[in-house]
Write a protein that holds these residues in place. Structure first.
Motif, PDB file in Angstrom:
ATOM      1  N   PRO A 224       0.803  -1.228   0.000  1.00  0.00           N
ATOM      2  CA  PRO A 224       0.000   0.000   0.000  1.00  0.00           C
ATOM      3  C   PRO A 224       0.834   1.276   0.000  1.00  0.00           C
ATOM      4  N   LYS A 225       2.027   1.245   0.582  1.00  0.00           N
ATOM      5  CA  LYS A 225       2.841   2.465   0.620  1.00  0.00           C
ATOM      6  C   LYS A 225       3.277   2.856  -0.789  1.00  0.00           C
ATOM      7  N   GLY A 226       3.777   1.881  -1.543  1.00  0.00           N
ATOM      8  CA  GLY A 226       4.215   2.183  -2.899  1.00  0.00           C
ATOM      9  C   GLY A 226       3.085   2.649  -3.786  1.00  0.00           C
ATOM     10  N   ALA A 227       1.887   2.121  -3.559  1.00  0.00           N
ATOM     11  CA  ALA A 227       0.736   2.501  -4.375  1.00  0.00           C
ATOM     12  C   ALA A 227       0.318   3.947  -4.152  1.00  0.00           C
ATOM     13  N   THR A 228       0.786   4.565  -3.046  1.00  0.00           N
ATOM     14  CA  THR A 228       0.426   5.963  -2.772  1.00  0.00           C
ATOM     15  C   THR A 228       1.544   6.917  -3.160  1.00  0.00           C
ATOM     16  N   PHE A 229       2.437   6.478  -4.041  1.00  0.00           N
ATOM     17  CA  PHE A 229       3.574   7.304  -4.447  1.00  0.00           C
ATOM     18  C   PHE A 229       3.113   8.702  -4.870  1.00  0.00           C
ATOM     19  N   ALA A 230       2.060   8.776  -5.674  1.00  0.00           N
ATOM     20  CA  ALA A 230       1.606  10.075  -6.173  1.00  0.00           C
ATOM     21  C   ALA A 230       1.070  10.942  -5.045  1.00  0.00           C
ATOM     22  N   GLN A 231       0.358  10.353  -4.102  1.00  0.00           N
ATOM     23  CA  GLN A 231      -0.187  11.141  -3.000  1.00  0.00           C
ATOM     24  C   GLN A 231       0.904  11.727  -2.121  1.00  0.00           C
ATOM     25  N   LEU A 232       1.985  10.976  -1.948  1.00  0.00           N
ATOM     26  CA  LEU A 232       3.091  11.489  -1.137  1.00  0.00           C
ATOM     27  C   LEU A 232       3.801  12.639  -1.830  1.00  0.00           C
ATOM     28  N   THR A 233       4.050  12.504  -3.121  1.00  0.00           N
ATOM     29  CA  THR A 233       4.772  13.570  -3.812  1.00  0.00           C
ATOM     30  C   THR A 233       3.921  14.825  -3.967  1.00  0.00           C
ATOM     31  N   ASP A 234       2.589  14.664  -4.041  1.00  0.00           N
ATOM     32  CA  ASP A 234       1.700  15.818  -4.229  1.00  0.00           C
ATOM     33  C   ASP A 234       1.088  16.321  -2.923  1.00  0.00           C
ATOM     34  N   ASP A 235       1.542  15.806  -1.804  1.00  0.00           N
ATOM     35  CA  ASP A 235       0.977  16.195  -0.511  1.00  0.00           C
ATOM     36  C   ASP A 235       0.957  17.718  -0.372  1.00  0.00           C
ATOM     37  N   PRO A 236      -0.221  18.328  -0.188  1.00  0.00           N
ATOM     38  CA  PRO A 236      -0.266  19.792  -0.064  1.00  0.00           C
ATOM     39  C   PRO A 236       0.457  20.319   1.167  1.00  0.00           C
ATOM     40  N   ASP A 237       0.701  19.478   2.165  1.00  0.00           N
ATOM     41  CA  ASP A 237       1.444  19.928   3.349  1.00  0.00           C
ATOM     42  C   ASP A 237       2.950  19.903   3.141  1.00  0.00           C
ATOM     43  N   ARG A 238       3.401  19.325   2.041  1.00  0.00           N
ATOM     44  CA  ARG A 238       4.828  19.259   1.776  1.00  0.00           C
ATOM     45  C   ARG A 238       5.382  20.662   1.546  1.00  0.00           C
ATOM     46  N   LEU A 239       6.513  20.971   2.179  1.00  0.00           N
ATOM     47  CA  LEU A 239       7.139  22.275   2.017  1.00  0.00           C
ATOM     48  C   LEU A 239       7.800  22.366   0.653  1.00  0.00           C
ATOM     49  N   ARG A 240       7.600  23.480  -0.008  1.00  0.00           N
ATOM     50  CA  ARG A 240       8.217  23.701  -1.314  1.00  0.00           C
ATOM     51  C   ARG A 240       9.116  24.932  -1.347  1.00  0.00           C
TER      52      ARG A 240
ATOM     53  N   HIS B 204      10.965  22.958  15.600  1.00  0.00           N
ATOM     54  CA  HIS B 204      11.933  23.666  16.438  1.00  0.00           C
ATOM     55  C   HIS B 204      13.000  24.379  15.614  1.00  0.00           C
ATOM     56  N   ALA B 205      13.088  24.103  14.323  1.00  0.00           N
ATOM     57  CA  ALA B 205      14.202  24.591  13.513  1.00  0.00           C
ATOM     58  C   ALA B 205      14.052  26.078  13.194  1.00  0.00           C
ATOM     59  N   ASP B 206      15.168  26.797  13.232  1.00  0.00           N
ATOM     60  CA  ASP B 206      15.188  28.191  12.786  1.00  0.00           C
ATOM     61  C   ASP B 206      15.122  28.256  11.266  1.00  0.00           C
ATOM     62  N   VAL B 207      15.699  27.244  10.611  1.00  0.00           N
ATOM     63  CA  VAL B 207      15.673  27.178   9.146  1.00  0.00           C
ATOM     64  C   VAL B 207      15.304  25.754   8.739  1.00  0.00           C
ATOM     65  N   VAL B 208      14.335  25.628   7.832  1.00  0.00           N
ATOM     66  CA  VAL B 208      13.978  24.330   7.254  1.00  0.00           C
ATOM     67  C   VAL B 208      14.248  24.397   5.762  1.00  0.00           C
ATOM     68  N   LEU B 209      15.044  23.457   5.272  1.00  0.00           N
ATOM     69  CA  LEU B 209      15.424  23.389   3.857  1.00  0.00           C
ATOM     70  C   LEU B 209      14.752  22.174   3.237  1.00  0.00           C
ATOM     71  N   PRO B 210      13.678  22.352   2.457  1.00  0.00           N
ATOM     72  CA  PRO B 210      12.952  21.188   1.913  1.00  0.00           C
ATOM     73  C   PRO B 210      13.555  20.696   0.603  1.00  0.00           C
ATOM     74  N   PRO B 211      13.949  19.420   0.536  1.00  0.00           N
ATOM     75  CA  PRO B 211      14.462  18.874  -0.730  1.00  0.00           C
ATOM     76  C   PRO B 211      13.331  18.650  -1.713  1.00  0.00           C
ATOM     77  N   THR B 212      13.700  18.492  -2.968  1.00  0.00           N
ATOM     78  CA  THR B 212      12.711  18.227  -4.003  1.00  0.00           C
ATOM     79  C   THR B 212      12.102  16.844  -3.814  1.00  0.00           C
ATOM     80  N   ASP B 213      10.951  16.612  -4.425  1.00  0.00           N
ATOM     81  CA  ASP B 213      10.270  15.328  -4.242  1.00  0.00           C
ATOM     82  C   ASP B 213      10.920  14.246  -5.105  1.00  0.00           C
ATOM     83  N   ALA B 214      10.496  12.998  -4.848  1.00  0.00           N
ATOM     84  CA  ALA B 214      11.154  11.832  -5.438  1.00  0.00           C
ATOM     85  C   ALA B 214      11.023  11.766  -6.955  1.00  0.00           C
ATOM     86  N   THR B 215      10.047  12.445  -7.539  1.00  0.00           N
ATOM     87  CA  THR B 215       9.878  12.359  -8.989  1.00  0.00           C
ATOM     88  C   THR B 215      10.973  13.098  -9.741  1.00  0.00           C
ATOM     89  N   ARG B 216      11.641  14.033  -9.058  1.00  0.00           N
ATOM     90  CA  ARG B 216      12.583  14.921  -9.743  1.00  0.00           C
ATOM     91  C   ARG B 216      14.039  14.617  -9.400  1.00  0.00           C
TER      92      ARG B 216
END
Length: 764
Positions: free
Chosen positions: A44-60, A421-433
């Motif tokens: 089930p985790k692999g089947a949700t690949f698209a939902q994880l990469t498109d998660d609206p809560d993901r920092l961009r 708690h972080a003063d700076v958060v650096l979000p990496p790109t998602d797995a598709t890229r």
């Protein structure tokens, strides 16, 4: 609409995915039926690949003090936060924590070691010391290298004994096996058996030929009882290993005190059944013993991990088909050579004096280092892909400690319980890229294969690659905050190629390849012998330029991978072995390349000073005395263990609706006997208390857990303020690590004890 293929990055199984892409979005994911290793299996985790990469809560975009910022602003803030601390207090005032998703990225495999070197601090911590460090230590002592870990040859074994493992739901761990359940069923189909030893009747146990309940934390006693029987009944047979093993007599002497009758009551398994297991392992045409997280996260985790392989060795089942074998990953070599062996304690933690293991300190002491004033007190922290506020012992204390740091920076796509708690958060790109190659898991695969996944979508020009993020952090730490990350990329490639030159003009001429491996090739900052000889500079430069011209790859990580593949065990050796592996060959094989079943690798796999398997290292013998003394302890009335679920992976899968839907999984499982004596019924709320803390959780009464044991899953507790996990917050659960005790660790490995925690329960 188009189709692309890639390896699933969400667990250790390394399954192939078939992705459906519409424009710039992945719209569906399913198992790749043509994949050489997973053959269409997907969980089930692999089947949700698209939902994880498109998660609206993901920092961009980066966050600086909670507000979105540009990347230049974010790195300027990192420099302004870290450099004054380093200059005023030195490198040990800065700590680094690495979460387990690092092992699922190419940047984690190639750029973490250079970052650690740039940091120069003894305060390096990771999820390994809440998970698997005992196995690394035991294999280090046995084989000379903590990364030389044998795996069960599932596809050919006749008898499998599993302790503390639940691969039906975990998909396997320290044994990369796509469709682990299918492989277990295949053992039974061909007339074999598998037996599960676990304090819970897990899903895996329910499919086994036999399930044995065991008191948590006593697996070492069971295994010593098996070893005792093997010697007492003259059942040992090392077979082809006889000339490659030392220390058998010493192990015989240690096992003399662990007769099955002596250990049976403590571990809860009858003496005759212990003897029966020993006889079955010795008599089976092929057999394998496999222990996992339940055997590592206990007080005697290293001794237990060691004894797993002692049994495999004494029955002649190490390094033979159908037993446990050493995989050979495509980026590694199989050159026979003596090693320096394995040692720990090269430095010690400041507060509690814990010895270093494999380059890091136990995460159980991170809060001590932050809270305790004095010289070299930890004042700043970098976290990369980790959530220690949920995953480490007495996490409530660590949560409070993080709030007191002078500065914190996190590389993470989420604002979670830790990164808030972080003063700076650096979000990496998602797995598709970004590209994907399993540096860690291909070295643990139950069948040798190779696979590389190029990015399925073009890079986002507004977001730096994760390798660039880590490179810029390393440059800031090393005092070069304004340097182009390309300088580090070029340096790492130069070092990898220097290793090739140092191996000789033609690596294939001697039938061997240079030791070029991820992390190792990238991290070695010393010059090669050829490059340091003034008379050899010009031809060496020409050779390096010639090799560099042959390297392919659109990205720094791809180029480093190409060098490692070319010089690995199956590589083309820069043309000297035509038809061998290269990055281009893997790109042209989207379903992977099958490299065949595991093959015997002793003695070439050994790196001990003696060149043999050193069966009885003094630290393990010393810990055996403490294990023997534990037989006389009073046993706690009730102890806590964790549990896995197929739709979870620690704390980082709980923001996907498809993975948390259904009945509440964060419950306290209680045996009916214990429920009766504590006046609890199914659905009640119970208060659970340990030395470290207390929480309230819903009760699930079930006979799937043995009497005297309660079970709570790990990775929940998404109810703290300041996070951006909207889905997880709707079903937060409770954090089981509020109850685990940071004062109790496995002394040989520094691993936290997360199973067998003494607790009291009562109606809330």
């Amino acid at each position: 609409m188009r189709t692309a293929y890639r390896t699933c990055p969400f667990c250790e199984a390394a399954c192939g995915l078939e992705l459906t892409i519409d424009g710039d979005r992945v719209t569906a994911a399913r198992g790749d039926r043509e994949h050489v290793f997973s053959h269409g299996f997907v969980c089930p985790k692999g089947a949700t690949f698209a939902q994880l990469t498109d998660d609206p809560d993901r920092l961009r975009q980066p966050l600086v003090n909670g507000r979105e910022a540009t990347w230049d602003e974010a790195f300027a803030a990192v420099r302004a936060g870290l450099r004054p601390i380093l200059e005023a207090y030195g490198p040990h005032a800065l700590a680094l924590y690495l979460g387990n998703p690092n092992t699922h990225t190419m940047s984690g495999g190639l750029y973490i070691t250079p970052l650690v070197k740039a940091l120069g601090s003894r305060n390096v911590y990771s999820a390994s010391t809440v998970d698997q460090m005992p196995k690394h230590v035991s294999c280090g002592y046995l084989f000379g290298n903590p990364l030389t870990i044998p795996v069960p040859d599932l596809d050919r074994t006749d008898f499998l004994l599993m302790l503390g493992a639940n691969p039906w739901e975990s998909n396997g761990s320290l044994a990369t096996a796509a469709d682990f359940p299918g492989r277990l069923k295949a053992i039974q189909k061909r007339g074999g058996r598998f037996v599960v030893v676990d304090p819970r009747r897990t899903v895996t146990a329910s499919h086994a030929d036999e399930h044995l309940f065991i008191r948590p934390g006593t697996d070492a006693l069971l295994l010593y009882g098996i070893v005792h029987t093997l010697f007492a009944e003259d059942l040992t047979d090392l077979g082809s290993l006889s000339a490659h093993v030392t220390g058998v007599a010493e192990v015989r002497e240690l096992a003399a005190d662990f007769a099955p009758e002596r250990v049976a009551e403590t571990c809860g398994i009858p003496a005759e059944r212990i003897r029966g297991l020993a006889r079955e392992l010795a008599a089976a045409p092929t057999a394998a013993v496999y222990g996992r997280i339940g055997t590592c996260t206990v007080e005697f985790g290293t001794v237990t991990s060691w004894l797993v392989d002692v049994v495999n060795i004494l029955t002649g089942n190490l390094d033979r088909p159908g037993g446990v074998m050493f995989p050979l990953a495509p980026h590694l070599t199989d050159e026979a050579k003596r090693g320096k062996g394995f040692r720990t304690g090269r430095w010690h933690s400041r507060v509690r004096g814990f010895g270093e293991v494999k380059g890091e300190l136990p995460v159980a002491t991170l809060a001590d280092e932050i809270e305790t004033a004095g010289d070299e007190q930890v004042r700043a922290l970098i976290t990369i892909a980790g959530n220690p506020v949920l995953s480490t012992p007495n996490s409530g204390r660590l949560d409070r400690a993080l709030a007191g740091l002078d500065f914190m920076v996190s590389v993470d796509p989420y604002l979670n319980e830790t990164t808030r708690h972080a003063d700076v958060v650096l979000p990496p790109t998602d797995a598709t890229r970004k590209g994907h190659y399993d540096f860690s898991f291909l070295a643990l695969a139950v069948r040798n294969f190779a696979a590389y996944s190029p990015p399925v979508l073009p890079p986002d020009p507004s977001t730096p690659d994760e390798c660039d993020i880590l490179a810029r952090l390393a440059l800031i730490l090393s005092g070069q905050p304004d340097a182009d990350p390309g300088l580090l990329h070029d340096h790492l490639l130069e070092q990898a190629l220097q290793r090739v030159v140092a191996a000789g003009p033609s690596p294939a001429a001697s039938g061997r390849s240079p030791a070029v491996a991820p992390g190792l090739s990238a991290a070695d900052t010393g010059s090669s012998p050829a490059a340091s000889d003034p008379e050899a500079v010009a031809p060496t430069r020409r050779r390096l330029d010639d090799l560099r011209a042959q390297v392919t790859g659109d990205h720094p990580a791809e180029r480093l991978l190409d060098v490692a593949l070319r010089t690995g065990a199956y590589g083309d050796r820069f043309g000297a072995n035509p038809g061998g592996l290269t990055l281009r060959k893997l790109i042209d094989s989207p379903h992977g390349i099958d490299l065949g079943p595991l093959q015997p690798r002793i003695p070439s796999a050994l790196r001990t000073p003696s060149g043999k398997i050193e069966l009885c290292a003094p630290p393990l013998a010393g810990e055996t005395a403490r294990l023997l003394a534990s037989l006389d302890r009073r046993r706690d009335d009730l102890v806590l263990v964790g549990r896995r679920h197929l739709r979870s992976n620690n704390s980082w899968m709980h923001n996907v609706p498809a993975l948390i839907k259904g009945r509440d999984r964060c419950t306290l499982q209680v045996n009916p006997v214990d429920a009766d004596r504590t006046a609890l019924t199914d659905g009640d709320s119970a208060q659970v208390t340990s030395r470290a803390g207390s929480l309230v959780v819903r009760v699930e009464v079930t006979d799937r857990v043995m009497p005297g044991v309660v079970s709570l899953p790990h990775g929940w507790g998404h109810d703290v303020p300041g996070t951006r996990l909207s889905v997880a917050a709707t079903n937060p659960g409770v954090n089981s690590n509020v109850l685990t005790d940071e004062l109790v660790i496995d002394p040989l490995s520094g691993n936290s004890v997360l199973n067998g925690i003494p607790v009291e329960i009562k109606p809330a």
